[in-house]
Write an enzyme that holds these catalytic residues in place. Structure first.
Site, short mmCIF file in Angstrom:
data_model
loop_
_atom_site.label_atom_id
_atom_site.label_comp_id
_atom_site.label_asym_id
_atom_site.label_seq_id
_atom_site.Cartn_x
_atom_site.Cartn_y
_atom_site.Cartn_z
N TYR A 10 41.37 32.30 35.00
CA TYR A 10 42.54 31.44 35.20
C TYR A 10 43.68 32.31 35.67
O TYR A 10 44.25 33.09 34.91
CB TYR A 10 42.88 30.72 33.89
N LYS A 57 40.15 29.34 38.28
CA LYS A 57 41.15 28.29 38.33
C LYS A 57 42.40 28.90 38.95
O LYS A 57 43.01 29.80 38.39
CB LYS A 57 41.44 27.76 36.92
#
Length: 299
Positions: A142, A170
């Site tokens: 992320y 992400k």
């Protein structure tokens, strides 16, 4: 048993980063979490991120995190990917959370860039590698420098992609140029972590979304990605433009705050926030209603 995935879409295509419902007195609302999880999967989510930032992970205990993963798995684990957020700025703590999530039965892990301590790229490489080495679960990185203070450089993403369990990223960098290069060079499954850029990121190679607005517009997100995949650029663009008021309204302030307000307006489990987050004012709530209505959301 997790739903079927492919190397190209290891966690499906549409995931919502789920809020953590609390009771009126601020305790964990496990029944509410299960009802919300079922609602989101019924709406069309392939998976849910549990214990992410939108789940108020900075203010939930390790025990609460484990209870929440168990509850969501029980509710929807047979028909959706349940991905546990385990990222902290302490590698040892992240490894402990990863191992606990695996024992509990999570289908995957979300590991955010360590925040506040601003490690160099070699530190990021070792941090994420230690997490991926610690379990047998697939890992989604992320990358959100606006919160962490440090981006994951493209070269680091390429090196991390060599790890057999680091399978996805992400992306909340907000940089389509860097995303284009990183997608091409790393081969990681790329998920938009910025709702306003969902369609633009698809155009440069993303495979899906980890969404906040998915709490209220999952059917539209599914329609958008299906239109894109079928080559109907005009329809995808029309859906994107229809959702612009929602994208804007849900992020006029911190996203957890507006999401819980929107869910409450719809009669869905949410509950209060934990400090330092605070509820919307009456004026802000009125504006949120306007924004959601403009995007076609029924309240």
């Amino acid at each position: 048993m997790a739903p079927i995935s492919t190397p190209q879409t290891p966690f499906g295509r549409v995931l919502t980063a789920m809020v953590t419902p609390f009771t009126a007195d601020g305790a964990l609302d496990l029944d509410g979490a299960q009802r919300l999880a079922a609602h989101l999967v019924d709406a069309g989510n392939d998976g849910l991120i549990v214990n992410g930032t939108t789940g108020e992970s900075p203010t939930t205990s390790d025990s609460e995190k484990d209870q929440l993963v168990r509850a969501v798995l029980e509710a929807v684990g047979d028909r959706a990917h349940v991905v546990a957020g385990i990222g902290t700025n302490d590698t040892r703590h992240s490894v402990e959370l990863a191992r606990t999530a695996e024992r509990t039965g999570a289908h995957g892990l979300l590991a955010v860039t360590p925040y506040y301590n601003k490690p160099p790229q070699e530190g990021l490489l070792r941090h994420f590698t230690a997490i991926a080495d610690s379990t047998g679960l697939p890992v989604m990185l992320y990358d959100i420098p606006g919160r962490s203070g440090v981006p994951i450089d493209t070269e680091t993403l390429v090196r991390l992609a060599d790890h057999p369990r680091i399978v996805a990223n992400k992306d909340a960098k907000g940089d389509l140029g860097r995303a284009s290069w990183a997608i091409a060079e790393s081969g990681l499954a790329w998920y938009s972590g910025d709702d306003m850029l969902n369609l633009p990121l698809l155009s440069v190679g993303a495979v899906g979304f980890v969404s906040v607005v998915g709490h209220v517009v999952t059917p539209d997100l599914r329609a958008l990605i299906e239109a894109h995949l079928s080559g109907d650029v005009q329809k995808a663009t029309e859906i994107h433009q229809k959702l612009l008021p929602v994208f804007t309204g849900m992020f006029r302030t911190q996203g957890v705050i507006t999401t819980k307000a929107a869910l409450t307006l719809q009669g869905l489990p949410a509950g209060p926030l934990r400090l330092p987050l605070v509820e919307l004012t009456a004026q802000e709530t009125a504006q949120l209603k306007i924004d959601l209505a403009a995007g076609g959301v029924e309240l």
